[in-house]
Design a protein around this motif. Structure first.
Motif, mmCIF file in Angstrom:
data_model
loop_
_atom_site.group_PDB
_atom_site.id
_atom_site.type_symbol
_atom_site.label_atom_id
_atom_site.label_comp_id
_atom_site.label_asym_id
_atom_site.label_seq_id
_atom_site.Cartn_x
_atom_site.Cartn_y
_atom_site.Cartn_z
ATOM 1 N N TYR A 58 -5.068 8.078 2.822
ATOM 2 C CA TYR A 58 -6.482 8.100 2.448
ATOM 3 C C TYR A 58 -7.322 7.265 3.429
ATOM 4 N N HIS A 59 -6.806 6.058 3.717
ATOM 5 C CA HIS A 59 -7.562 5.173 4.629
ATOM 6 C C HIS A 59 -7.539 5.702 6.064
ATOM 7 N N MET A 97 0.847 -1.207 0.000
ATOM 8 C CA MET A 97 0.000 0.000 0.000
ATOM 9 C C MET A 97 0.879 1.253 0.000
ATOM 10 N N SER A 98 0.624 2.157 -0.909
ATOM 11 C CA SER A 98 1.432 3.381 -0.976
ATOM 12 C C SER A 98 1.088 4.309 0.181
ATOM 13 N N GLU A 116 0.154 7.374 -0.030
ATOM 14 C CA GLU A 116 -1.084 8.105 -0.334
ATOM 15 C C GLU A 116 -2.315 7.282 0.057
ATOM 16 N N ASP A 117 -2.253 5.971 -0.293
ATOM 17 C CA ASP A 117 -3.385 5.098 0.070
ATOM 18 C C ASP A 117 -3.547 5.009 1.579
#
Lengths: 469, 179
Positions: free
Chosen positions: B8-9, B1-2, B4-5
């Protein structure tokens, strides 16, 4: 490394490689706090809401109770003769509703005729069944009120309500008759009739209002018919005065606690045993608002003493207290040298194997604004108390062994407030003097200006004397 | 998972993502906390407060600057909050006249833990200024604003911090020589 710049750089270089793992408990605490964040506001909002709701409830309850008293004494007996009412032998006097008997005839003359002998469309029926209720009903009436009512009873009593009903009935009957019997009734005739009724209604309503204003304790009751009845009224009418202004003087031992296990001085002390003792002295003035509701205000002097026991030099070192581990740099205050604790004051010298206490003494002046509602008014009075208090900080000291003043706490707000809830029990000991006992819980809301876990509350048991005048 | 992800989460309050973010950055941020605090317990408190703020305020992060920098700033601010939240006032110190000190040894001869301990044992107000100025490149003006002190006080506290550090290094050196 011969100058200050180099030492800074050297430390930076060395510490740039610093990487350490915190304990696993940190993440657990973070999760707990994140969950708590949702609950915490609810708890405090709930506490505040409860106090506000209880306060509003008290006022509404009193208002409704007074209104019901008045309305319950007026019962309506629609369509029944005085005889029927008497036969029923109800336990109270009943002033019957004023009934409008209308018989709109279907002729072309467009007039409205009335049945019965009352040219004002009113008939008042008073029934009597129970002497006990009779006396009770008039207990708050003075002779003068009765005289007034005797003169005007056919106009005054209940006429406002009756006329209102009459107007409604008239309109309904008018509409029905127009549809069912197709009787032509001119609007003008109806309006004239209605205007007349309004005028009478207005006059009578004003009359009732005036009586209500002049005699706030007025209760609608049956009217005495004979001289004997009037004598009974005289004998039984004793107006008991219950609304006094009061001054009270009280002393209050208070339990001073926290909703969370924590120390008010330093988190390092949260696991040590603490003693909390408090004493307050209070002077208060009570002013009657309604029949059973009083407003109280005054001031109290509160001295708090929070004692943290069983401290060691090690605990002190781990705390945020102004200790300096360096012995040789000439520090004023208290210092640790090895495991010894000592201060510039020679009286303070603590061995590593001995324990000692830290005292936090705080003084407030409290200004309470409370409402007191009388729940029981017999020989012993029982009152419900709720309100807020403002606390003005007078002093705060932190001392070691109650001798050596270390410093002052800097995280205490100078003005804080509390929400108060409790009871007051009063017992008369002399004509104008009562003994009072008041268990009251006071929750402090903004005592500290930082995020300390210490959430303080007081539980006080005041006792003292109330002078009524 | 990056990253950014992950962010986001975290913005959606996903506890698994929050846990992953914590695992990635906890050591770096804990290092910062240790430099600003007196001991490990305080450092853990600051780290805890920092992550709580990071998770609750992550919606305000606008991807303009570095995420690590944003988190570091929050952590330093929390350390300063901790410094401000001390329950008691520090009593004034009387400066002792110290002789001119020269330390020839390089700090490499000391362990990282020993160096950290020297910093942690500084009085709070000296340590916070030393850490901000020397370790995290804040200016005296910025420090003065953050700590509500004058620029002169900031400079003087830094000077005293260094003086204490030098003295401690000398003490250790002399102990080594005697040993």
């Amino acid at each position: 490394m011969d100058n200050n710049k180099e030492i800074g750089k050297a430390f930076k270089e060395k510490l740039s490689n610093l990487k350490q793992s915190p304990s696993d408990l940190v993440w657990d605490n973070i999760v707990e706090k994140l969950n708590e964040k949702k609950k915490k506001p609810f708890f405090y909002t709930l506490m505040r809401a409860v106090v506000i709701v209880l306060f509003i409830f008290s006022i509404v309850f009193i208002y409704n109770k007074n209104s019901k008293k008045t309305v319950n004494n007026i019962s309506k007996s629609k369509g029944k003769s005085p005889k029927q009412n008497r036969l029923k032998e109800k336990e109270s006097y009943k002033v019957s509703d004023l009934k409008y008997h209308k018989n709109i005839t279907g002729n072309s003359k467009k007039d409205i005729s009335k049945t019965g002998t009352e040219n004002t469309d009113k008939k008042i029926e008073i029934t009597k069944s129970n002497n006990k209720t009779f006396k009770l009903g008039i207990s708050n009436l003075s002779k003068n009120i009765y005289k007034t009512i005797l003169k005007n009873h056919s106009k005054n009593l209940n006429i406002g309500i009756a006329l209102k009903k009459g107007r409604t009935n008239l309109k309904t009957e008018y509409l029905n008759s127009k549809q069912d019997h197709k009787i032509a009734i001119t609007k003008k005739a109806l309006l004239d009739k209605e205007n007349k009724r309004r005028k009478i209604s207005k006059i009578l309503m004003n009359n009732i209002k005036q009586i209500k204003n002049n005699y706030p304790n007025f209760i609608y009751a049956p009217l005495p018919k004979t001289k004997n009845e009037m004598l009974v009224i005289k004998e039984n009418t004793k107006i008991k005065k219950t609304n006094f202004w009061e001054i009270s003087v009280k002393g209050t031992p208070i339990y001073y606690g926290s909703f969370k296990r924590a120390s008010a001085i330093d988190n390092a002390f949260s696991k040590t045993n603490s003693e909390k003792s408090t004493i307050a002295y209070n002077v208060q003035l009570s002013i009657p608002v309604f029949n059973k509701l009083k407003f109280r205000m005054g001031f109290s002097k509160i001295d708090l003493s929070y004692i943290t026991n069983n401290l060691t030099t090690e605990t002190i070192y781990n705390s945020q207290l102004p200790l300096v581990s360096e012995v040789n740099i000439g520090v004023i205050g208290i210092q640790t040298s090895g495991n010894y604790l000592y201060g510039y004051n020679e009286e303070l010298f603590i061995n590593p194997n001995t324990t000692f206490k830290i005292y936090q003494n705080i003084g407030y002046v409290e200004i309470p604004f409370e409402f007191s509602y009388k729940i029981l008014n017999k020989n012993i009075e029982f009152n419900f108390i709720s309100g807020v208090s403002f606390l003005l900080l007078q002093y705060n000291d932190i001392l070691i062994n109650d001798k050596f003043k270390l410093t002052e706490a800097n995280n205490i707000n100078k003005l804080t407030y509390t929400a108060n809830i409790g009871f007051a029990i009063e017992y008369p000991i002399m004509k104008h003097i009562n003994f009072t006992l008041e268990p009251i819980l006071k929750t402090q809301f903004n005592t500290y200006n930082d995020k300390t876990r210490y959430k303080p509350y007081f539980f006080g048991l005041s006792s003292g004397f109330v002078y009524k005048f | 998972m990056s990253l950014e992800d992950l962010i986001y989460h975290c913005k959606n309050k996903n506890r698994v993502a929050q846990s992953q973010l914590y695992q990635i950055y906890k050591d770096d941020l804990f290092g910062i906390c240790l430099k600003y605090c007196r001991n490990t317990a305080d450092a853990e408190d600051v780290l805890q407060d920092s992550f709580i703020t990071i998770f609750t305020k992550i919606n305000t992060y606008k991807s303009n600057g570095s995420f690590e920098g944003w988190m570091k700033k929050i952590t330093i601010n929390k350390a300063i909050d901790k410094y401000h939240s001390k329950k008691v006032k520090l009593l004034p110190l009387i400066e002792q006249i110290t002789p001119q000190i020269t330390i020839e040894d390089n700090l490499n001869t000391y362990s990282l833990d020993a160096i950290l301990l020297l910093v942690q044992q500084l009085p709070d107000k000296y340590r916070i200024v030393f850490s901000l100025y020397e370790l995290d490149d804040y200016t005296h003006k910025e420090i003065a604003n953050l700590l509500n002190i004058s620029i002169g006080t900031s400079k003087s506290n830094l000077h005293r911090a260094k003086k204490i550090l030098k003295r401690k290094l000398l003490d250790i050196k002399s102990l080594k020589n005697h040993g």
